[in-house]
Design a protein around this motif. Structure first.
Motif, mmCIF file in Angstrom:
data_model
loop_
_atom_site.group_PDB
_atom_site.id
_atom_site.type_symbol
_atom_site.label_atom_id
_atom_site.label_comp_id
_atom_site.label_asym_id
_atom_site.label_seq_id
_atom_site.Cartn_x
_atom_site.Cartn_y
_atom_site.Cartn_z
ATOM 1 N N LEU A 120 50.120 0.737 14.928
ATOM 2 C CA LEU A 120 50.411 -0.442 15.976
ATOM 3 C C LEU A 120 49.940 -1.921 16.106
ATOM 4 C CD1 LEU A 120 50.667 1.673 19.385
ATOM 5 C CD2 LEU A 120 52.382 0.924 17.869
ATOM 6 N N LYS A 121 48.761 -1.926 14.785
ATOM 7 C CA LYS A 121 48.021 -3.075 14.763
ATOM 8 C C LYS A 121 48.873 -4.337 14.917
ATOM 9 C CE LYS A 121 43.688 -4.713 12.568
ATOM 10 N NZ LYS A 121 44.123 -6.104 12.144
ATOM 11 N N CYS A 144 43.953 1.932 24.887
ATOM 12 C CA CYS A 144 44.967 1.230 24.329
ATOM 13 C C CYS A 144 46.412 2.037 24.074
ATOM 14 C CB CYS A 144 44.625 0.596 23.111
ATOM 15 S SG CYS A 144 44.639 1.825 21.702
ATOM 16 N N PRO A 145 47.330 1.044 23.698
ATOM 17 C CA PRO A 145 48.516 1.900 23.722
ATOM 18 C C PRO A 145 48.891 2.866 22.667
ATOM 19 C CG PRO A 145 48.844 -0.557 23.812
ATOM 20 C CD PRO A 145 47.559 -0.306 23.559
ATOM 21 N N ALA A 146 47.807 2.811 21.608
ATOM 22 C CA ALA A 146 47.581 4.210 20.469
ATOM 23 C C ALA A 146 46.862 5.082 21.102
ATOM 24 C CB ALA A 146 47.143 3.488 19.278
ATOM 25 N N PHE A 206 47.322 -2.078 28.557
ATOM 26 C CA PHE A 206 46.209 -1.212 28.205
ATOM 27 C C PHE A 206 45.918 -0.697 29.829
ATOM 28 C CE2 PHE A 206 46.260 -4.284 24.809
ATOM 29 C CZ PHE A 206 45.424 -3.595 23.755
ATOM 30 N N ASP A 228 39.184 2.338 14.438
ATOM 31 C CA ASP A 228 40.475 2.748 15.083
ATOM 32 C C ASP A 228 41.537 1.752 14.681
ATOM 33 O OD1 ASP A 228 39.348 4.822 16.159
ATOM 34 O OD2 ASP A 228 38.903 3.969 18.102
ATOM 35 N N LYS A 271 43.469 4.829 21.940
ATOM 36 C CA LYS A 271 42.068 4.519 21.479
ATOM 37 C C LYS A 271 41.365 3.987 22.700
ATOM 38 C CE LYS A 271 42.804 6.263 17.475
ATOM 39 N NZ LYS A 271 42.399 7.615 17.115
HETATM 40 S S1 SF4 Z 1 45.006 -1.965 17.062
HETATM 41 FE FE1 SF4 Z 1 45.794 -0.148 17.812
HETATM 42 S S2 SF4 Z 1 43.850 0.991 17.873
HETATM 43 FE FE2 SF4 Z 1 43.409 -1.107 17.942
HETATM 44 S S3 SF4 Z 1 43.506 -1.580 20.301
HETATM 45 FE FE3 SF4 Z 1 45.305 -1.867 19.148
HETATM 46 S S4 SF4 Z 1 46.669 -0.475 19.689
HETATM 47 FE FE4 SF4 Z 1 44.656 0.356 19.911
#
Ligand code: SF4
Length: 474
Positions: free
Chosen positions: A377-378, A347-349, A336, A371, A351
């Motif tokens: 990627l959850k 975050c890697p996505a 992160f 999100d 958000k």
């Molecule tokens: S689950 Fe996805 S959107 Fe939520 S913090 Fe992790 S990478 Fe980001």
């Protein structure tokens, strides 16, 4: 063939052997004698350092200090055993000019000069510094638990008192019910009402005692208390929980000499890095200092305070672990990206995780549930509804520490080799794995000062030899 024969016991001599003839030139007692002779006992605060002009003369504190230094060097800490040594040990006779103080006088001297022993310990450290035995290039800090005089049977803690109170409440209710039964009983039935009443009174007295202890501890703001030694605390030791003190040492890397020590009531080391490092720096009178300690000393606030005081610390950072799954690897905090200006993580996505709360020096950030629930990627990020990331209040200090430790991995190896030597010696050689003999923090400090002086003396003699020590002290 005949055996080797000794000298006849009734053999007289034209020129009797003096004590001086019996003590070799390079004997330890000569170093103790020379060291104590150099001390300014008045400045160090020894009781009776100025002899009284009237009344019965007292023993010279210098003689008694010599006796204690010799005693701790030889693992003799008890005043009764020291009294016996005065009567049978030629080395002690030489050191004390055949004086034979009784055990009470010997014990009183230790009791009345607690602070002066610490000052004496500091003087020897200064001597070692002057002659180059202590260089101050690197200092290792470590702590170890030493058992207190008090018994664990006399130890109270709030949780235990509450459990006891519950049990007493139940038994009182039970006895009251029995009393009711006795009241309702027919005249012919044999229920001993007076016995129930006596038992009930005893239980009520114990309950009152319990509640008084709880109220007192609450008013004093403490969670535990030992009725035999109020300063001692229950601590985790390798042998299990013991009533003990946490002894802290700062050891110079050059010859493993202890340059500063303290006796604390803290069960762990998290608050000890800054005070120990600052005290070591002051003792060395240096503008900068490098110290190393184990992960138990990890404390972001103190890392920062050390940096501000010119102390470079090498400590393995010990931080809160971010959420993990048992089955699979999840994204680490490093995945992160922190935006210092906005005070938020990405975050890697892509958000944003925003600050949710402050908790005991930790800043907790979380992502929006919407999100995370739609995120591809959850599975790699969290098993919960949303992802949390914690950040220490002194995160920057932690990060600098991590960089320092990565650049100097040898520091942890050095630390172990420096600190293990003194504690191994103090525990086994001096204390014989036993406990302190004096009660309370002040008493434990006095004993530790004597033990550290004896350890440093032994170490200095091992490095330099007796003759060189005598020359340097001369
Ligand atoms: S689950 Fe996805 S959107 Fe939520 S913090 Fe992790 S990478 Fe980001």
């Amino acid at each position: 063939m005949a055996y080797i024969q000794g000298q006849a016991r009734d053999q007289t001599s034209l020129f009797p052997v003096s004590l001086e003839d019996l003590i070799p030139e390079d004997h330890l007692v000569r170093v103790i004698d020379a060291f104590v002779a150099k001390l300014d006992l008045i400045r160090l605060g020894f009781d009776k350092a100025v002899p009284k002009s009237t009344g019965r003369p007292s023993y010279d504190p210098a003689d008694q200090l010599k006796l204690y230094l010799y005693g701790y060097f030889q693992r003799i800490r008890s005043s009764r055993r020291l009294e016996a040594e005065c009567q049978r040990n030629i080395e002690v006779m030489w050191l004390l000019n055949r004086l034979k103080p009784d055990f009470k006088t010997i014990a009183d001297f230790r009791k009345d000069n607690k602070q002066a022993f610490s000052a004496t310990c500091r003087v020897f450290v200064q001597f070692c510094r002057t002659v180059g035995l202590i260089t101050g290039d690197l200092v290792a800090i470590d702590g170890s638990k030493f058992q207190a005089v008090a018994s664990s049977r006399r130890h109270l803690n709030v949780k235990q008192l509450k459990r006891q109170q519950e049990k007493l409440d139940k038994r009182i209710v039970q006895y009251l019910a029995e009393l009711d039964e006795a009241d309702k009983a027919e005249a012919g039935e044999t229920i001993d009402r007076s016995a129930i009443k006596t038992a009930l009174e005893q239980l009520e007295a114990r309950q009152l005692n319990n509640l008084t202890c709880q109220a007192l501890m609450k008013s004093m703001g403490i969670e535990q208390f030992n009725t035999g030694e109020s300063d001692a605390r229950m601590m985790r030791t390798p042998k299990g929980p013991r009533v003990a003190y946490n002894v802290q040492t700062a050891v110079d890397a050059e010859h493993c000499l202890i340059l500063h020590h303290d006796v604390t009531q803290d069960g762990n080391d998290t608050q000890q890095l800054e005070p120990m490092a600052k005290a070591a720096k002051e003792q060395l009178q240096q503008s900068e200092l490098s110290v190393t300690a184990d992960a138990g000393y990890s404390n972001g606030k103190q890392f920062q305070a050390c940096e501000e005081a010119g102390i470079t610390a090498y400590v393995s950072p010990n931080r809160a672990v971010n959420p993990r799954s048992k089955e699979k690897e999840l994204f680490e905090r490093e995945d992160f990206t922190y935006d210092a200006q906005q005070d938020q993580y990405r975050c890697p996505a892509g958000k944003l995780l925003t600050l949710k709360q402050l908790n005991k020096g930790e800043r907790i950030y979380h992502a929006a549930i919407s999100d995370c629930s739609n995120c591809p990627l959850k599975g790699q990020c969290t098993d919960a509804q949303r992802r949390y990331v914690s950040r220490h209040a002194h995160e920057e200090a932690f990060e600098r520490m991590e960089q320092r430790m990565q650049a100097n991995p040898e520091m942890m190896v050095s630390r172990r080799s420096i600190v293990e030597h003194p504690f191994g010696n103090l525990k086994q050689w001096l204390f014989g794995n036993g406990r302190f003999l004096l009660r309370q923090c002040e008493g434990a400090r006095a004993e530790m000062a004597l033990a550290v002086s004896a350890y440093n003396l032994k170490r200095a003699i091992n490095v330099l030899g007796v003759r060189r020590m005598m020359e340097l002290m001369g």
